[in-house]
Design an enzyme around this catalytic site. Structure first.
Site, PDB file in Angstrom:
ATOM      1  N   CYS A 150       0.822  -1.218   0.000  1.00 39.46           N
ATOM      2  CA  CYS A 150       0.000   0.000   0.000  1.00 39.46           C
ATOM      3  C   CYS A 150       0.849   1.258   0.000  1.00 39.46           C
ATOM      4  CB  CYS A 150      -0.947   0.008   1.194  1.00 39.46           C
ATOM      5  SG  CYS A 150      -2.180  -1.275   1.055  1.00 39.46           S
ATOM      6  N   HIS A 151       1.752   1.353   0.966  1.00 41.23           N
ATOM      7  CA  HIS A 151       2.496   2.599   1.086  1.00 41.23           C
ATOM      8  C   HIS A 151       3.987   2.366   1.229  1.00 41.23           C
ATOM      9  CE1 HIS A 151      -1.645   3.213   2.500  1.00 41.23           C
ATOM     10  NE2 HIS A 151      -1.582   4.201   1.656  1.00 41.23           N
ATOM     11  N   GLY A 152       4.421   1.130   0.888  1.00 39.20           N
ATOM     12  CA  GLY A 152       5.851   0.880   0.790  1.00 39.20           C
ATOM     13  C   GLY A 152       6.613   0.752   2.099  1.00 39.20           C
TER      14      GLY A 152
ATOM     15  N   TYR B 295      -4.500  11.590  -1.539  1.00 36.53           N
ATOM     16  CA  TYR B 295      -3.824  10.336  -1.207  1.00 36.53           C
ATOM     17  C   TYR B 295      -2.322  10.477  -1.460  1.00 36.53           C
ATOM     18  CZ  TYR B 295      -3.397   5.204  -1.020  1.00 36.53           C
ATOM     19  OH  TYR B 295      -3.082   3.915  -0.697  1.00 36.53           O
TER      20      TYR B 295
END
Lengths: 186, 418
Positions: A150-152, B295
């Protein structure tokens, strides 16, 4: 000021304060059930603990089981992975807390504190990234452990955060060995 | 602008009603005789378009609820049931889903128009802030609605977004458990999202009424940014603005329905046709396109709490926009430097959107960080400075002067043909 007027004023003051007090208490006692109903219900809290047989898990293999609606990752680590995790200096870790429900709170995030002594090959942890709750993917990332798509966030072979936005190591849930190869989570 | 009422009912029934409850008078004064600046261009038609989109979403939503089941075991199938079995369900479900996207397209254009023409400046600060509140309610409603089909992206989007609150110091975990009603996104979560997704549109209607009220107190802005000075500057709302709004709406709906009928899934994600699975995160989680820039800001900051603060801050900064912009001149048409900054901000926002759609790897991270810094610099540094340093172009003395000047400039070219 006549006596009659003074009495009247006292009566009004009383009614004014009494109404306000009843209103405040009433609003507060209404707010509590309205807010608390959103917390986990008795049926959710009553979710039983689960038992898992570790025998079929080969070295280098991981399985995922569902506990309290969340994935629990159980990995049979290779000797290499354990060595790698042990070689890391605690001072190099972004989160130096073991995040293990089975050891004293605030214990250092050594490899040994992430598992149960004598069972170092089995790493059992929640598959919930401590950033925003995605399920990290095994055998991925720069540290050979887990990688959250998702966000590394990169976790090492002991499930400790090494790089990325996640603030904490993967949490280790409460569990115990019922026999040599059987555990109970929760 | 709300001057003396000119409503004079000839119909005895309307007169009888008006004497007892002046609702017809309110409607007449607000939507018929209401004076609007005569130079409004098509960018000003999006308020009306948004009103229709809101009504369209509410009507299709109410109809969909007649066939939808908010339960983790049945939600996904019930949406498929709507698409396959319910009479016209195919169209109604897509109308609602694509409608959400077009609602956001219209609102982004509407907000950008407000920023370009300085619509947020005195005396329209409250009008503008209500608009920001509307945008926030829209985002919450859209987010919860997207969870209801219970596909993979629904589930993981819900998990990631609700987890944003775990960044709150001390109470984070407790807040998230409270939001979920459990230890993960589950049935309790789905049911409360359904309840709130039904409630929030009506909250939206309430705030929109306040927004329109505030608009009718201050009067509409216009492309010159010069206030209305006399009756010569205005036209009656009906028929002039009504017809212009209706024409723009027709064009907008041609594009909207083209998507509904021919490309209903173009703006969505195919992974959402896979039922929610709490044990497997899709390879690449992205929110719906209309959340992508925010986001990207979330992911640009390598710290969990600060990332969340930056994301919310990127919208909250709009609330104080009326005070960050120090220029007295409203319209970008008369502000040469601001005009360029506006377009740079649009490009920056677009880049953030592209970054948000891509995985957080390699140079996407760097691009996202630069774009995020520029986004905040625009509002917090450039806007206050430019207002003080820039020399604006001379303003027309009135709206009608501006309109006439434009027409006389055109006339010489037209004359030879006559």
């Amino acid at each position: 000021m006549s006596t009659a007027e003074a009495t009247d004023a006292n009566r009004r003051d009383f009614l004014y304060i009494a109404t306000g007090a009843v209103g405040a208490v009433g609003a507060a006692s209404l707010a509590i059930p309205l807010i608390d109903q959103m917390n986990p219900s008795a049926s959710v809290l009553a979710l039983a603990s689960i038992e898992v047989d570790l025998a079929p898990i080969e070295v280098g293999q991981s399985i995922t089981v569902k506990w309290r609606g969340n994935p629990v990752i159980i990995r049979h680590r290779t000797a290499n992975e354990i060595e790698e995790a042990k070689a890391v200096k605690i001072s190099d870790l972004p989160d130096q807390d073991a995040r293990n429900a089975n050891v004293a709170a605030g214990s250092a995030a050594t490899d040994l504190n992430r598992v149960i002594d004598g069972k170092e090959q089995y790493l059992i942890q929640l598959g919930v990234c401590t950033h925003l709750g995605c399920v990290p993917i095994g055998n991925e990332g720069e540290y050979g452990g887990w990688f959250c798509p998702c966000h590394g966030s990169h976790y090492d072979t002991a499930g400790r955060i090494r790089k990325g936005p996640a603030p904490e190591n993967l949490h280790v849930p409460e569990y115990k060995y019922l026999s040599d190869v059987k555990i109970q989570i929760g | 602008m709300s001057g003396h009422s000119t409503y004079n009912p000839t119909n005895p029934v309307m007169k009888w009603v008006d004497d007892r409850l002046p609702l017809p008078r309110l409607m007449y004064d607000s939507f018929v005789s209401y004076p609007v600046p005569r130079n409004l261009n098509y960018w000003y038609t999006f308020g009306g378009i948004l009103m229709i989109m809101m009504v369209s979403q509410i009507i299709t939503g109410i109809v969909l609820v007649m066939h939808y089941t908010p339960h983790v075991d049945m939600a996904f199938d019930s949406v498929e049931h709507i698409r396959r079995n319910v009479n016209y369900g195919n169209v109604l479900q897509k109308w609602h889903a694509v409608g959400a996207s077009f609602f956001f397209i219209a609102v982004y254009i509407h907000i950008a128009r407000g920023m370009y023409y300085g619509s947020y400046k005195a005396p329209r600060e409250i009008l503008w802030m209500l608009g920001v509140a509307i945008f926030l309610v829209m985002m919450a409603t859209g987010f919860m609605g997207y969870v209801l089909p219970w596909g993979q992206m629904s589930f993981w989007g819900a998990k990631v977004i609700t987890n944003l609150f775990s960044a709150v110091p001390f109470f984070g975990e407790a807040i998230v458990t409270w939001l979920w009603g459990g230890f993960s996104v589950d049935n309790a979560t789905l049911q409360r999202f359904f309840s709130l997704h039904y409630l929030l549109p009506f909250v939206l209607v309430g705030v929109v009424i306040l927004h329109v009220w505030a608009l009718h107190v201050t009067g509409q802005g216009n492309p010159t940014g010069v206030e209305v000075k006399s009756g010569q500057d205005t036209l009656a709302f009906t028929p002039f603005a009504t017809v212009k709004d209706a024409f723009a709406l027709s064009v907008f709906f041609i594009v909207f329905t083209a998507f509904v009928f021919f490309a209903p899934d173009y703006l969505g994600h195919s992974i959402n046709y896979e039922e929610a699975n709490p044990l497997v995160t899709p390879e690449h989680i992205v929110p719906e396109w209309y959340y992508l820039p925010f986001y990207a800001i979330l992911r640009a900051v390598p710290d969990k709490l600060l990332g969340v603060v930056a994301m919310f801050g990127s919208i909250m900064v709009w609330f104080v926009l009326p005070w960050l912009d120090t220029s007295k001149v409203r319209s970008a048409a008369y502000r040469p430097i601001f005009k360029q900054l506006f377009w740079l901000l649009m490009i920056d926002f677009f880049i953030l959107g592209i970054v948000g759609a891509n995985p957080p790897e390699g140079w996407w991270i760097t691009v996202g960080q630069i774009a995020t810094v520029y986004y905040f610099a625009h509002f917090l540094i450039l806007l206050p400075l430019v207002g003080l340093l820039e020399t604006p172009k001379p303003l027309p003395s009135s709206i009608s002067d501006a309109v006439l000047a434009k027409n006389t400039n055109k006339q010489p070219a037209a004359q030879p043909a006559e």
